[in-house]
Design a protein around this motif. Structure first.
Motif, mmCIF file in Angstrom:
data_model
loop_
_atom_site.group_PDB
_atom_site.id
_atom_site.type_symbol
_atom_site.label_atom_id
_atom_site.label_comp_id
_atom_site.label_asym_id
_atom_site.label_seq_id
_atom_site.Cartn_x
_atom_site.Cartn_y
_atom_site.Cartn_z
ATOM 1 N N ALA A 127 0.505 -0.988 -0.507
ATOM 2 C CA ALA A 127 0.216 -0.015 -0.142
ATOM 3 C C ALA A 127 0.734 1.054 -0.182
ATOM 4 C CB ALA A 127 -1.122 -0.420 1.530
ATOM 5 N N LEU A 128 2.167 1.353 0.832
ATOM 6 C CA LEU A 128 2.859 2.714 0.538
ATOM 7 C C LEU A 128 3.358 2.412 -0.698
ATOM 8 C CD1 LEU A 128 4.556 4.665 2.770
ATOM 9 C CD2 LEU A 128 6.148 3.161 3.090
ATOM 10 N N LEU A 173 0.342 4.157 -2.977
ATOM 11 C CA LEU A 173 0.918 5.564 -2.129
ATOM 12 C C LEU A 173 2.122 6.402 -3.271
ATOM 13 C CD1 LEU A 173 -0.848 5.378 0.659
ATOM 14 C CD2 LEU A 173 -1.610 6.089 -0.973
ATOM 15 N N GLN A 190 -3.759 10.978 2.316
ATOM 16 C CA GLN A 190 -3.848 9.788 2.512
ATOM 17 C C GLN A 190 -2.331 9.527 3.123
ATOM 18 O OE1 GLN A 190 -5.523 8.832 -1.239
ATOM 19 N NE2 GLN A 190 -7.954 8.522 -0.234
ATOM 20 N N LEU A 191 -1.221 9.741 2.035
ATOM 21 C CA LEU A 191 -0.220 9.335 3.057
ATOM 22 C C LEU A 191 0.296 9.787 4.438
ATOM 23 C CD1 LEU A 191 2.328 7.492 2.029
ATOM 24 C CD2 LEU A 191 3.343 9.723 0.608
ATOM 25 N N GLU A 205 -1.338 10.328 6.212
ATOM 26 C CA GLU A 205 -2.907 9.945 7.307
ATOM 27 C C GLU A 205 -2.193 8.455 7.418
ATOM 28 O OE1 GLU A 205 -6.305 10.132 9.745
ATOM 29 O OE2 GLU A 205 -4.961 11.474 8.262
ATOM 30 N N TRP A 206 -1.816 7.856 6.374
ATOM 31 C CA TRP A 206 -2.025 6.525 6.536
ATOM 32 C C TRP A 206 -0.688 5.694 7.541
ATOM 33 C CZ3 TRP A 206 2.502 3.351 5.283
ATOM 34 C CH2 TRP A 206 2.575 1.691 5.207
ATOM 35 N N GLN A 207 0.877 7.276 7.122
ATOM 36 C CA GLN A 207 1.876 6.838 7.771
ATOM 37 C C GLN A 207 2.087 7.720 8.970
ATOM 38 O OE1 GLN A 207 4.743 9.904 6.224
ATOM 39 N NE2 GLN A 207 5.117 8.736 5.045
ATOM 40 N N SER A 208 0.635 7.998 9.747
ATOM 41 C CA SER A 208 0.252 8.582 11.149
ATOM 42 C C SER A 208 -0.214 6.965 11.733
ATOM 43 C CB SER A 208 -0.376 9.703 11.161
ATOM 44 O OG SER A 208 -1.156 10.185 12.037
ATOM 45 N N ASN A 209 -1.236 6.342 11.071
ATOM 46 C CA ASN A 209 -1.733 5.743 11.335
ATOM 47 C C ASN A 209 -0.916 4.245 12.058
ATOM 48 O OD1 ASN A 209 -4.016 6.791 11.535
ATOM 49 N ND2 ASN A 209 -4.787 6.105 9.094
ATOM 50 N N TYR A 210 0.221 4.337 10.494
ATOM 51 C CA TYR A 210 1.186 2.814 10.656
ATOM 52 C C TYR A 210 1.887 3.364 12.307
ATOM 53 C CZ TYR A 210 4.902 -0.257 9.520
ATOM 54 O OH TYR A 210 5.330 -1.172 9.604
#
Length: 130
Positions: A3-4, A7, A58-59, A61-66
């Protein structure tokens, strides 16, 4: 991880042609046509600045969630380790208590045997004095 990468690929503007080459039934993507294999140019649409901004958000946000997930996972592993250490300490205390109980029980039997021996010795001493 996929996913990373997706993105990252989607967030970068396309500046070159991309060709899909099928070799031995497997697809490969490269910037030049394949020699001696079936290759198909892919049409890549350019994104608007709004789409780029959304992809970047979105990237992030995804990094923060990860990162939050990894932090929570590390904390859970630490708590599990601490719990296991406490359980091992409890087991060690239980083993120690059982050993102390056996030792006390053995000493109790030894005291009884000595008391019986003393009673017999007193009786023998009393019989000799008479």
């Amino acid at each position: 991880m996929k996913a990373l990468l997706l993105l990252l690929v989607l967030s970068m503007p396309a500046q070159a042609d991309v060709f899909k080459c099928v070799i031995d039934g497997r697809a490969r993507y490269q910037p030049t046509p394949c020699a001696g294999a079936e290759s198909t140019p892919l049409a890549i649409k350019k994104r608007t600045p709004e789409q780029e901004a959304k992809a970047a958000w979105q990237l992030r946000e995804w990094q923060s969630n990860y990162q939050a997930f990894e932090t929570a996972k590390a904390e859970a592993v630490q708590r599990l380790h601490e719990q296991r250490l406490r359980e091992e300490a409890v087991r060690a205390a239980e083993v120690n208590a059982a050993a102390q109980w056996r030792q006390a029980h053995a000493l109790k039997h030894q005291v009884r045997a000595l008391e019986q021996n003393n009673v017999i010795n007193r009786q023998l001493l009393n019989n000799r004095r008479r």
